[in-house]
Design a protein around this motif. Structure first.
Motif: not given
Length: 306
Positions: A60-65, A95-99, A101-106
């Motif tokens: 979630y934090q990665s998506m929010k960023s 790193a899997a959470c960050i990568a 999460g950000m890709t899903a958010a995008n």
């Protein structure tokens, strides 16, 4: 609903501290969908005591960023996590959470950022590119985090090169692993690592695997972290005896990784038998390199914006 498949990674490969990483064919699945309001995070029962299910959750934090970056915020989110990457074992679970999460958010908000922009945002959040970069693009990657971008090279490794992974049943948090490292290094140690890093990358690019036992040597982090891995000297000497082309601490540890180019199951069986004498439980896997990296396996945006 958006669904992404993101690979495990092994980083700090030998002398490649904070710059050299590799994606592995062991995957987490992240599903994200927009809901009318609130935040729902669904976590496997086995991981509930380790993973937050509120706004502190790393996915979630990665998506929010990313949402903050583009100033676009869904009213509500449902995030479903399916985890196969072991937590706090040095195999890139964060790193899997960050990568992922950000890709899903995008994907969820119509892909406002380019792949290069996501790579930079992810590397900036993680602090270095050696885990998030191969998670996103696959293969073996050499990356450099600059002020506004990540400069990198991706190398696809030959299919004959497989990865022996020794995963213990104990954790080694990255924060603790960072805290034990020295604040400065002798000049000769820096030269030592530079020479090995050049040898390692060039040897992998030219299939010169005989160089790997020397090329994987390191004086930046492994000498300080190996003492937290029981029986390190005995285990690593046996890996070479059994046929590994070299070994290194995966990420911040405590998992140990070796390169194999033949006799895969024979080496694995010998390793399993040897490790069985210790009181710690070790899981031993042989994994392929994931040359494709993260994959978006479903991207259906709702026609209705809540």
């Amino acid at each position: 609903m958006v669904k992404v498949k993101v690979p495990a990674t092994t980083a700090n490969i030998g002398p490649g501290f904070d710059c050299l990483g590799m994606a592995l064919e062991l995957f987490n699945i992240i599903e994200v969908e927009e809901i009318k309001t609130g935040l729902e995070i669904i976590i496997p029962d086995k991981d509930k005591k380790y993973i937050e299910n509120d706004e502190n959750n790393l996915v979630y934090q990665s998506m929010k960023s990313l949402f903050d970056k583009v100033d676009c915020h869904p009213k509500g989110l449902r995030i479903t996590l399916m985890n196969n990457i072991p937590l706090t074992r040095g195999l890139g679970s964060s790193a899997a959470c960050i990568a992922g999460g950000m890709t899903a958010a995008n994907e969820l908000i119509g892909k406002p950022l380019t792949n290069s922009e996501i790579i930079f945002l992810a590397a900036k959040m993680d602090g270095h590119p050696d885990n998030v970069l191969p998670a996103l693009i696959g293969g073996l990657t050499v990356g450099c985090l600059l002020e506004n971008e990540v400069k990198y090279v991706k190398i696809d490794l030959p299919s004959q090169l497989k990865i022996l992974v020794l995963i213990p049943n104990f954790h080694f948090p990255t924060k603790k692993a960072r805290s034990i490292l020295p604040k400065s290094l002798p000049f000769e140690d820096a030269v030592f690592n530079l020479s090995r890093l050049g040898l390692l990358v060039s040897s992998l690019m030219t299939d010169n695997f005989d160089n790997l036992p020397i090329a994987l040597q390191d004086k930046i982090h492994q000498p300080y972290r190996k003492d937290f891995i029981p029986h390190w000297e005995e285990i690593t000497s046996k890996l070479l005896e059994f046929g590994s082309r070299g070994y290194f601490i995966s990420g911040a540890g405590p998992s140990i990784v070796g390169f194999l180019d033949k006799d895969y199951e024979k080496v694995r069986n010998k390793t399993v038998e040897f490790l069985s004498k210790y009181e710690e439980n070790w899981e031993v896997e042989i994994l392929n390199v994931s040359n494709s990296g993260l994959e978006v396996i479903n991207s259906e945006r709702s026609n209705e914006r809540y």
